[in-house]
Design a protein around this motif. Structure first.
Motif, short mmCIF file in Angstrom:
data_model
loop_
_atom_site.label_atom_id
_atom_site.label_comp_id
_atom_site.label_asym_id
_atom_site.label_seq_id
_atom_site.Cartn_x
_atom_site.Cartn_y
_atom_site.Cartn_z
N ARG A 205 0.82 -1.21 0.00
CA ARG A 205 0.00 0.00 0.00
C ARG A 205 0.86 1.27 0.00
NH1 ARG A 205 -5.19 -0.36 3.30
NH2 ARG A 205 -3.81 -1.29 4.86
N SER A 230 0.91 -7.06 -1.91
CA SER A 230 0.15 -7.34 -0.70
C SER A 230 -1.34 -7.17 -1.03
CB SER A 230 0.54 -6.38 0.43
OG SER A 230 0.15 -5.07 0.06
N ARG A 231 -2.17 -7.53 -0.09
CA ARG A 231 -3.60 -7.58 -0.36
C ARG A 231 -4.24 -6.23 -0.71
NH1 ARG A 231 -8.19 -10.87 3.03
NH2 ARG A 231 -9.93 -9.62 2.39
N GLN A 244 -1.34 -11.75 -5.59
CA GLN A 244 -1.34 -11.52 -4.13
C GLN A 244 -0.62 -12.60 -3.35
OE1 GLN A 244 -5.17 -10.54 -2.28
NE2 GLN A 244 -4.51 -11.68 -0.49
N VAL A 245 0.26 -12.14 -2.47
CA VAL A 245 1.01 -13.04 -1.59
C VAL A 245 0.35 -13.00 -0.21
CG1 VAL A 245 3.23 -13.32 -0.40
CG2 VAL A 245 3.17 -12.64 -2.82
N GLY A 246 0.18 -14.16 0.41
CA GLY A 246 -0.30 -14.16 1.80
C GLY A 246 -1.37 -15.16 2.08
N LYS A 247 -1.93 -15.01 3.26
CA LYS A 247 -2.93 -15.95 3.78
C LYS A 247 -4.06 -16.20 2.81
CE LYS A 247 -5.63 -16.32 8.06
NZ LYS A 247 -4.65 -17.00 8.90
N SER A 248 -4.63 -15.11 2.27
CA SER A 248 -5.74 -15.28 1.34
C SER A 248 -5.26 -15.13 -0.11
CB SER A 248 -6.86 -14.28 1.64
OG SER A 248 -6.34 -12.98 1.75
N SER A 263 4.06 -3.46 5.10
CA SER A 263 4.33 -3.34 6.54
C SER A 263 4.77 -4.66 7.16
CB SER A 263 3.09 -2.82 7.27
OG SER A 263 2.01 -3.71 7.07
N GLU A 267 -0.66 -11.80 8.11
CA GLU A 267 -1.31 -12.46 6.96
C GLU A 267 -0.44 -12.37 5.71
OE1 GLU A 267 -2.74 -10.08 8.77
OE2 GLU A 267 -4.33 -11.10 9.89
N HIS A 268 0.38 -11.34 5.62
CA HIS A 268 1.31 -11.25 4.48
C HIS A 268 2.52 -12.16 4.72
CE1 HIS A 268 2.95 -9.52 0.83
NE2 HIS A 268 4.12 -9.57 1.44
N ASN A 282 11.07 0.14 3.71
CA ASN A 282 9.89 0.71 4.37
C ASN A 282 10.36 1.92 5.18
OD1 ASN A 282 7.73 1.20 6.28
ND2 ASN A 282 6.90 -0.78 5.62
N LEU A 301 10.65 4.58 -0.96
CA LEU A 301 10.66 3.73 -2.17
C LEU A 301 10.65 4.57 -3.44
CD1 LEU A 301 7.77 3.08 -3.93
CD2 LEU A 301 7.12 2.20 -1.71
#
Ligand code: FAD
Length: 314
Positions: A205, A230-231, A244-248, A263, A267-268, A282, A301
């Motif tokens: 984000r 990220s999501r 998308q990378v991560g839990k979902s 961040s 979940e990421h 970051n 960035l």
């Protein structure tokens, strides 16, 4: 264990469970049995298992949770296995809790390690979104474990002795399943498979807008890397969901993972913490991504990414 399959091919998560199922069965004094539901002939891909319990019925022509529940509840009642292994992905999460109720069995979800200790299956499970681990036992005469993808090495297709195939007559309950699969809508073709990439440049984000994704895409090109996210980036439609990378999203294990403006929410991290090398950018020095990063910078960035691209292209 249940074999997940689509288009006549067993899933990677099923191949990851195969070797572990055989090992646990040995420790428990039994054999590994694999349930195959539907018309597919998968025995040749399930080497290492002792037995394939094959059940076919029109209601099992595709994955329908209710039909799978009825079929598996029947097999569990008939075969009384000591332990049922499922993947901790869509199918396993759909079915695990329902079968735990129908079969009256304890369940360990989000397992990343499984062993038999003093004759009892023991699972190490992620809790609090992966921030902590819990070790749980499944005592008694039955139990269910759902296993996180990537926890065990996958058996290469076609290895091991071919299992014996036992055709199991479908239970009458399958005739009454109210849901029928009409068609499978495949994801848009042609996008990159981020799980197969050696190097991933990932954007969060912190990039702020869709227009600025381009600067990170240029860096990915310069590195010969794939672009992931990220999501919030995929939720906003700045990149497709397939990135998308991560839990979902997807679990990735590249040789190098470069995170820009991410961040490091649990979940990421769940999707990328096993990357061999993690480099994070970051502006917030206390961002949790730095807890897993091997190298990090608090540079902005928008300064760093174009400078890197220019250096690589120059
Ligand atoms: C059930 C569930 C499932 C989820 N699944 C996923 C999932 O699969 N994948 C996923 O990613 N998230 C997932 N989430 C969301 C997750 O909780 C976080 O909200 C998300 O990961 C945050 O994304 P982010 O790091 O890009 O954004 P933020 O947390 O907003 O972080 C943005 C970061 O960018 C930094 N930054 C800002 N500007 C700059 C700059 N100019 N230069 C450098 N750094 C900058 C900031 O310091 C900040 O740390 C899920 C949440 C739930 C509840």
């Amino acid at each position: 264990m249940l074999a997940e399959h689509s288009g006549g091919t067993v899933s990677d998560s099923t191949r990851e469970l195969l070797g572990k199922a055989a090992e646990l069965a040995g420790g428990l004094g039994g054999t590994a049995q694999v349930a195959v539901l539907g018309p597919a002939d998968l025995a040749g891909q399930l080497g290492g298992a002792a037995t394939v319990l094959w059940m076919d019925h029109p209601a099992l022509a595709g994955y329908v949770p209710q039909a799978y529940e009825v079929a598996l509840a029947h097999l569990l009642a008939e075969r009384s296995p000591r332990l049922l292994l499922l993947s901790n992905a869509t199918v396993g999460l759909d079915l695990g809790a329902a079968l735990a109720v129908l079969w009256d069995a304890p369940m360990a979800a989000y397992a990343t390690r499984l062993a038999v200790e003093d004759g009892v299956p023991v699972a190490t499970c992620q809790v609090l979104g992966g921030k902590a681990l819990a070790e749980v036992e499944l005592p008694g005469d039955r139990g269910i474990a759902t296993v996180v993808a990537g926890s065990f090495p996958a058996s290469p297709p076609g290895t091991g002795t071919a299992p014996e195939v036992v055709a199991v007559p479908p239970p009458p309950g399958l005739d009454g399943v109210a849901t029928r699969l009409r068609r499978v809508i495949e994801p848009e073709a042609g996008d990159v498979d981020i799980t197969a990439a050696d190097v991933l440049v990932s954007v969060g984000r912190g990039i702020g807008s869709k227009d600025d994704i381009e600067i990170v895409a240029e860096l990915a090109d310069a590195l010969g890397a794939a672009l992931s996210a990220s999501r919030p980036v995929t939720d906003n439609g700045w990149l497709p969901k397939t990135r998308q990378v991560g839990k979902s999203g997807l679990k990735v294990k590249p040789r190098a993972y470069l995170a820009f403006g991410i961040s490091g929410a649990p979940e990421h991290l769940e999707g990328m913490r096993d990357a061999e090398l993690i480099i994070a950018c970051n502006t917030d020095a206390s961002a949790p991504i730095f807890d897993v990063a091997h190298y990090g910078t608090t540079a902005d960035l928008f300064d760093l990414v174009p400078a890197l691209t220019e250096r690589l292209n120059g």
